[in-house]
Scaffold this motif. Structure first.
Motif: not given
Length: 321
Positions: A34-47, A56-61
């Motif tokens: 909880y509240a300890r993410p190992a990956a926080v990345v902005v990537e296209p929703v197509e991924k 064509g938009s991005n998401a905070l993954c």
């Protein structure tokens, strides 16, 4: 006992669930990530892939360690098959921090992905509730093995879901994934019945789930049980984790799967992990013109206006604005 997923793990004091995340201590079940993410990345929703959701938009993954499956082909095994103590580093982000970061990076969506988000359910739920209050959209990429009660509680705070439908046999789920097919099918029905946008990914693995009769059965089930409008992505397997000895999926296999799905009446079928292939793109089911042209996860053009095909004005299901 943990009632979060269909494994229903019974955990003695000091032990952890199969997912390597949830731990019993003093009669209480704790979520160690909880509240300890190992990956926080902005990537296209197509991924994800999501092809009918804000193209064509991005998401905070966001992803953490842990998974309730043990898929032998997992390409994110460095996260999914680890516990928090196995990692050299992770972040300390509260739900408030995550929502603030999405605003700062000017992305419209927060996506729960990489590992199996079910294992960080409480964290995902708190982020989703806060995101909903502040006008952000939320996306879940899951194996669909969550128990119905927590799923029903979460769904009102989600905008879209991608489910990995690993195969259409119990043997594959039991032998390759460490799970079961039937609860995943129930999850797919629940999401469509709740009116949440849904897209399905089927990773086609040579010699294991590439039987065309099984693929036909799966496509027919999707059409009759969920609807002809549900996007289905056939994804190309690349050797990974414990299945490094298998070859990549031949393009001919994916193209045959595509043909089967279309013959079974599915309107929106695409091929993923095939950069440059024609069927990376989405086509209008009426005029057959290109609705969204893609090269892998890069969107090159969009021909959807106000939710309709720009050429023949057919309504195209999805979330476009």
């Amino acid at each position: 006992q943990c009632y979060l997923c269909h494994h229903q793990c019974i955990i003695h004091d000091g032990q952890i669930c199969l997912c390597k995340v949830r731990k019993a201590s003093g009669g209480t079940l704790y979520n160690s990530v909880y509240a300890r993410p190992a990956a926080v990345v902005v990537e296209p929703v197509e991924k994800e892939p999501q092809y009918h959701f804000l193209p064509g938009s991005n998401a905070l993954c966001i992803g953490t360690p842990g998974c309730n499956f043990t898929c032998r082909n997992c390409h994110n095994w460095q996260l999914s098959q680890q516990s928090l103590t196995d990692l050299e580093r992770y972040h300390a982000y509260s739900p408030r921090d995550i929502v603030d970061l999405a605003h700062k990076r000017q992305v419209p969506t927060i996506s729960f992905t990489y590992n199996e988000p079910t294992v960080f359910y409480e964290y995902m739920l708190d982020i989703s509730m806060l995101a909903k209050e502040e006008g952000l959209k939320t996306m879940l990429h899951t194996n669909g093995f969550m128990h119905p009660d927590p799923l029903d509680y979460l769904l009102p705070y989600l905008d879209t879901v991608t489910i990995d439908l690993k195969a259409f046999t119990e043997d594959f789920y039991g032998g390759i994934c460490g799970g079961k097919l039937s609860p995943v099918l129930d999850t797919l029905r629940s999401i469509t019945q709740a009116g949440i946008w849904l897209e399905i990914v089927n990773l086609v693995i040579p010699r294991l789930n590439d039987d065309f009769a099984s693929i036909q059965k799966m496509c027919r089930w999707i059409r009759t049980q969920l609807g002809e409008h549900i996007p289905l992505h056939f994804s190309r397997f690349s050797p990974a984790y414990k299945l490094r000895g298998l070859p990549p999926t031949p393009l001919e296999t994916l193209e045959k799967a595509y043909t089967i799905a279309k013959e079974e009446g599915l309107l929106f079928v695409t091929l993923a992990n095939t950069p440059g292939h024609k069927y990376n793109s989405t086509f209008c089911p009426v005029c057959n013109r290109t609705l969204v042209e893609r090269h892998h996860i890069m969107v090159k053009s969009i021909n959807i206006e106000n939710g309709k095909c720009r050429f023949c004005y057919t309504s195209i299901p999805g979330i476009w604005s």
